[in-house]
Write a protein that holds these residues in place. Structure first.
Motif, PDB file in Angstrom:
ATOM      1  N   SER A   1      79.250  -6.962  72.646  1.00 29.15           N
ATOM      2  CA  SER A   1      79.049  -5.527  72.430  1.00 29.15           C
ATOM      3  C   SER A   1      77.821  -5.032  73.196  1.00 29.15           C
ATOM      4  O   SER A   1      77.821  -3.914  73.723  1.00 29.15           O
ATOM      5  N   ILE A   2      76.792  -5.857  73.283  1.00 26.66           N
ATOM      6  CA  ILE A   2      75.591  -5.475  74.048  1.00 26.66           C
ATOM      7  C   ILE A   2      75.954  -5.269  75.516  1.00 26.66           C
ATOM      8  O   ILE A   2      75.567  -4.275  76.145  1.00 26.66           O
TER       9      ILE A   2
ATOM     10  N   ILE B   1      78.058  -2.071  75.806  1.00 24.37           N
ATOM     11  CA  ILE B   1      77.247  -0.850  75.662  1.00 24.37           C
ATOM     12  C   ILE B   1      76.574  -0.507  76.991  1.00 24.37           C
ATOM     13  O   ILE B   1      76.581   0.653  77.425  1.00 24.37           O
ATOM     14  N   ARG B   2      76.004  -1.505  77.636  1.00 21.30           N
ATOM     15  CA  ARG B   2      75.321  -1.267  78.918  1.00 21.30           C
ATOM     16  C   ARG B   2      76.292  -0.732  79.959  1.00 21.30           C
ATOM     17  O   ARG B   2      75.978   0.200  80.701  1.00 21.30           O
TER      18      ARG B   2
ATOM     19  N   HIS C   1      77.321   2.850  78.943  1.00 20.49           N
ATOM     20  CA  HIS C   1      76.186   3.774  79.037  1.00 20.49           C
ATOM     21  C   HIS C   1      75.951   4.208  80.481  1.00 20.49           C
ATOM     22  O   HIS C   1      75.619   5.376  80.745  1.00 20.49           O
TER      23      HIS C   1
ATOM     24  N   VAL D   1      78.698   6.759  76.100  1.00 21.15           N
ATOM     25  CA  VAL D   1      78.244   6.418  74.751  1.00 21.15           C
ATOM     26  C   VAL D   1      77.609   7.663  74.133  1.00 21.15           C
ATOM     27  O   VAL D   1      76.632   8.192  74.652  1.00 21.15           O
TER      28      VAL D   1
ATOM     29  N   PHE E   1      75.349   8.878  71.863  1.00 17.46           N
ATOM     30  CA  PHE E   1      74.247   8.430  71.008  1.00 17.46           C
ATOM     31  C   PHE E   1      73.941   9.442  69.897  1.00 17.46           C
ATOM     32  O   PHE E   1      73.387   9.080  68.868  1.00 17.46           O
TER      33      PHE E   1
ATOM     34  N   ILE F   1      76.269   8.375  67.210  1.00 18.91           N
ATOM     35  CA  ILE F   1      75.775   7.098  66.678  1.00 18.91           C
ATOM     36  C   ILE F   1      74.586   7.330  65.747  1.00 18.91           C
ATOM     37  O   ILE F   1      74.494   6.730  64.665  1.00 18.91           O
TER      38      ILE F   1
ATOM     39  N   THR G   1      81.601   4.706  72.744  1.00 16.13           N
ATOM     40  CA  THR G   1      80.868   4.837  71.491  1.00 16.13           C
ATOM     41  C   THR G   1      81.237   3.719  70.529  1.00 16.13           C
ATOM     42  O   THR G   1      80.392   3.220  69.774  1.00 16.13           O
TER      43      THR G   1
ATOM     44  N   ALA H   1      79.036   0.687  70.829  1.00 19.51           N
ATOM     45  CA  ALA H   1      77.775   0.774  70.099  1.00 19.51           C
ATOM     46  C   ALA H   1      77.995   0.575  68.596  1.00 19.51           C
ATOM     47  O   ALA H   1      77.196  -0.078  67.920  1.00 19.51           O
TER      48      ALA H   1
ATOM     49  N   LEU I   1      78.081  -3.106  67.678  1.00 13.66           N
ATOM     50  CA  LEU I   1      76.807  -3.806  67.495  1.00 13.66           C
ATOM     51  C   LEU I   1      76.240  -3.528  66.106  1.00 13.66           C
ATOM     52  O   LEU I   1      75.709  -4.435  65.451  1.00 13.66           O
TER      53      LEU I   1
END
Length: 274
Positions: free
Chosen positions: A71-72, A75-76, A79, A84, A86, A89, A188, A191, A194
């Motif tokens: 997931s990390i 996300i990168r 993003h 994403v 945020f 989130i 999304t 994120a 995670l």
């Protein structure tokens, strides 16, 4: 070390195959790894003599642990493309977390049979969503109000942590039926994954008690050998699957996967009663 590998070669090969399979399908079809890893580990652990109840609890916790690094990375990637949300989130995080802690704690306390039934239902509904709602119009024109979103966020955290999935399986369909952009829903969801996987895994490590018939290398409810075998191969083979997706008909493949997932979900439900 060599003796350990020799004694557990069958188990290790099965876990390696799980990582390759999950990575390829995640890249090829854009589905979350948990929806693949949980049923594979569930049946794999049973082939080693683990009871169905123990196999489901360990598969759930191990799947959540594998989602943390993937997931990390996801996300990168999302993003960088601006996909994403945020803001969403930030407003959902606390409620997702409450659902996750509640759900993952329950996993350490309830009978694994109940978890099997829950996963079977979610897998069946996810498969039907893939088969029947692709290309269909949205049901709502926008996300619900504050209380509706609170229920959505806490439910995503609760049910995802209880069946070992990262959240995309539940959150993407929920967001898209509310006219939320599909590409942003997927980003999304990474994120959200995670927020689900990290506290969920820690809860199952801290409060989970390894069953007497747990496979070798299980700490709490997390099988560390599964984690070590699955994560690197998932990361390696996800790009391979993505490359294959560019050459194949991804829509047809997704429908084939939905049929397989439907059969898997129904088989897990049948195991409870037959």
């Amino acid at each position: 070390m060599i003796e350990f590998i020799e004694n557990n070669l069958h188990s290790l090969l099965g876990l390696v195959a799980t990582g390759v399979f999950a990575g390829l399908l995640a890249g090829l079809l854009g589905v979350g790894g948990g929806i693949i890893i949980v049923p594979v580990l569930f049946f794999l652990f049973q082939s080693y003599g683990v009871s169905a109840e123990s196999a489901m609890a360990i598969a759930t916790a191990t799947s959540l642990a594998t989602i943390i690094p993937t997931s990390i990375s996801s996300i990168r990637s999302h993003h960088r493309k601006g996909n994403v949300d945020f803001g969403l989130i930030k407003s959902w995080a606390v409620f997702i977390l409450i659902g996750v802690i509640t759900g993952s704690w329950l996993v350490t306390r309830v009978d694994g049979t109940w978890l099997t039934g829950q996963f079977g239902v979610i897998a069946t509904l996810s498969a039907l969503n893939m088969l029947l709602r692709t290309g269909k119009p949205v049901l709502f024109q926008q996300l619900p109000g504050r209380y509706g979103q609170t229920m959505m966020a806490s439910s995503i955290g609760f049910f995802s942590s209880m069946v070992g999935i990262g959240g995309g399986t539940i959150s993407v369909p929920l967001l898209t039926i509310c006219n939320y952009p599909a590409h942003k829903a997927v980003g999304t969801a990474a994120a959200i994954g995670l927020i689900i996987s990290l506290p969920g895994t820690l809860t199952m490590l801290a409060f989970g008690i390894s069953p007497d018939d747990a496979p070798a290398g299980t700490l709490g409810l997390v099988n560390l050998f599964g984690l070590v075998c699955i994560v690197p191969l998932t990361v390696i083979f996800a790009p391979v699957g993505a490359s294959l997706a560019a050459k194949l008909d991804a829509l047809k493949l997704k429908k084939v996967f939905a049929v397989v997932l439907l059969i898997t979900g129904l088989r897990m439900l049948a195991q409870l009663y037959l």
